[in-house]
Scaffold this active site. Structure first.
Site, PDB file in Angstrom:
ATOM      1  N   THR A  15      38.481  36.863  43.183  1.00 29.47           N
ATOM      2  CA  THR A  15      37.224  36.097  43.144  1.00 29.47           C
ATOM      3  C   THR A  15      37.256  34.872  44.036  1.00 29.47           C
ATOM      4  O   THR A  15      36.237  34.503  44.614  1.00 29.47           O
ATOM      5  CB  THR A  15      36.945  35.647  41.684  1.00 29.47           C
ATOM      6  N   ASP A  59      40.460  43.428  45.095  1.00 31.17           N
ATOM      7  CA  ASP A  59      40.210  42.986  43.723  1.00 31.17           C
ATOM      8  C   ASP A  59      41.512  43.313  42.992  1.00 31.17           C
ATOM      9  O   ASP A  59      42.102  44.376  43.214  1.00 31.17           O
ATOM     10  CB  ASP A  59      39.051  43.780  43.113  1.00 31.17           C
ATOM     11  N   SER A  61      42.290  44.472  40.281  1.00 29.76           N
ATOM     12  CA  SER A  61      42.385  45.723  39.517  1.00 29.76           C
ATOM     13  C   SER A  61      42.976  46.838  40.373  1.00 29.76           C
ATOM     14  O   SER A  61      43.422  47.857  39.849  1.00 29.76           O
ATOM     15  CB  SER A  61      41.008  46.151  39.010  1.00 29.76           C
TER      16      SER A  61
HETATM   17  N1  ASP Z   1      38.058  40.829  39.437  1.00 25.43           N
HETATM   18  C1  ASP Z   1      38.689  39.660  39.996  1.00 25.43           C
HETATM   19  C2  ASP Z   1      40.117  40.028  40.342  1.00 25.43           C
HETATM   20  O1  ASP Z   1      40.973  40.009  39.507  1.00 25.43           O
HETATM   21  C3  ASP Z   1      38.620  38.527  39.043  1.00 25.43           C
HETATM   22  C4  ASP Z   1      39.256  37.261  39.532  1.00 25.43           C
HETATM   23  O2  ASP Z   1      39.647  37.093  40.660  1.00 25.43           O
HETATM   24  O3  ASP Z   1      39.368  36.353  38.727  1.00 25.43           O
HETATM   25  O4  ASP Z   1      40.384  40.346  41.461  1.00 25.43           O
END
Ligand code: ASP
Length: 342
Positions: A15, A59, A61
């Protein structure tokens, strides 16, 4: 504040560098130039800051052991050129990546500080700006010539955590992480206060980077009503070498015979069964209750107060190192990088 120190910022995605796609309204990662544009204050730091950007930006994930090896290799390659490292990473799986790196980087004597944000850096109320700036300052901090934080840590919302003690706790609050079983390494206020007695001491040995990780592990999370079919399916996963048994409270599990029989059978087939509590604080204490006494007798290994994130990455690391099952069991009960209180 900072001498002529050099910091390498490794941008992996998350993010912190994301923007909203005007068509789909979903968040997607952007290049580092954008990030830098929003942080002109970095120019004023009295240290050299270089950037290394992952391609493609991810990202978190989509992170996996292959990526962790890539990240560890970058740090290994640049280790002598920099005084410290800041890793910009999505917060969702940051605790996994940072825990993995803590095991892979043996004899680490320099700071590797992970950070990210809950709001993209381009937003007015972003938490990314302070997280980023604090992390650079912490990575550059020295006591005479020795780095103040020579370990893998996470800096988030003005707090500095030992990485392999953390879990992501909140998807909304700026305070996204928790370290239920180990105190903060430092706190950011008007000054950055370090809790030196809680921070690893450098051993001045040569860095060794372990790059073999074995992914043949599983998590068996218990819940009331879990069925024999589910337990059997997980324990008979092809190639399985170890299973994290996520238990209740202080390491407790059902005492029904079918359950204990299945675990005993897995153990007899050489599968390591590692008891880790589902709680975010407190420890496994096998034998404290009748509901955990039977586990120890059938060869289940107690995980003390280790987090699931640390247990996953420690197992991948130990199995990847090629240790015998007996040695893996023994090392699981030894704190290798301050990941648990034995
Ligand atoms: N979906 C994002 C990630 O983990 C959330 C974040 O960066 O906080 O890459």
């Amino acid at each position: 504040m900072i001498g002529k120190t050099s910091i390498l910022v490794i941008y992996t995605g998350g993010t912190i560098g994301m923007v909203q796609d005007p068509k789909t309204m979903t968040l997607r990662p952007l290049t580092f130039d954008i990030l830098y544009k929003y942080l002109p204050v970095l120019e004023n730091f009295n240290c050299n800051i270089d950037f290394y950007t992952f391609e493609p930006l991810l990202d978190s994930s989509n992170m996996n052991p292959e990526f962790w090896i890539h990240l560890a290799s970058v740090i290994e390659e640049k280790y002598e050129d920099y005084d410290g490292f800041v890793v910009l990473h999505g917060s969702d799986t940051m605790a996994y990546t940072a825990s993995a790196l803590s095991f892979m980087l043996e004899n680490l004597n320099k700071p590797v500080i992970f950070t990210g944000s809950q709001l993209p850096i381009g937003m007015v109320r972003t938490d990314g700006r302070e997280n980023f700036i604090n992390s650079v300052e912490i990575a550059a901090a020295k006591d005479v010539d020795t780095p103040v934080v020579p370990e893998v840590a996470i800096c988030f919302e003005n707090k500095l955590y030992r990485a392999n003690r953390t879990s992501k706790l909140n998807a909304e609050n700026f305070k996204a992480f928790v370290s239920g079983n180990y105190p903060l390494l430092g706190e950011v206020g008007v000054h950055i206060k370090y809790h030196h007695n809680l921070i690893m001491k450098p051993n001045f040995k040569k860095l060794r980077v372990l790059k073999e990780l074995d992914e043949n592990i599983a998590i068996l999370k218990l819940f009331p009503g879990i069925s024999p079919n589910v337990v059997e399916a997980i324990l008979n996963t092809k190639g399985l070498r170890a299973v994290i048994l996520e238990t209740f409270g202080a390491g407790n599990a059902p005492t029904v015979q079918w359950f204990l029989d299945q675990l005993q059978d897995a153990n007899a087939r050489g599968i390591v069964v590692f008891n880790v509590t589902q709680c975010k604080g407190g420890a496994v204490d096998m034998g404290k209750y009748e509901t955990s006494a039977g586990l120890g007798k059938i060869g289940v290994i107690g995980g003390y107060d280790i987090t699931t994130e640390s247990a996953v990455t420690k197992l991948m690391y130990l199995l990847g190192c090629g240790y015998s099952t007996e040695s893996v069991k023994q090392l699981l009960q030894t704190s290798l990088r301050g990941e648990m209180t034995v």
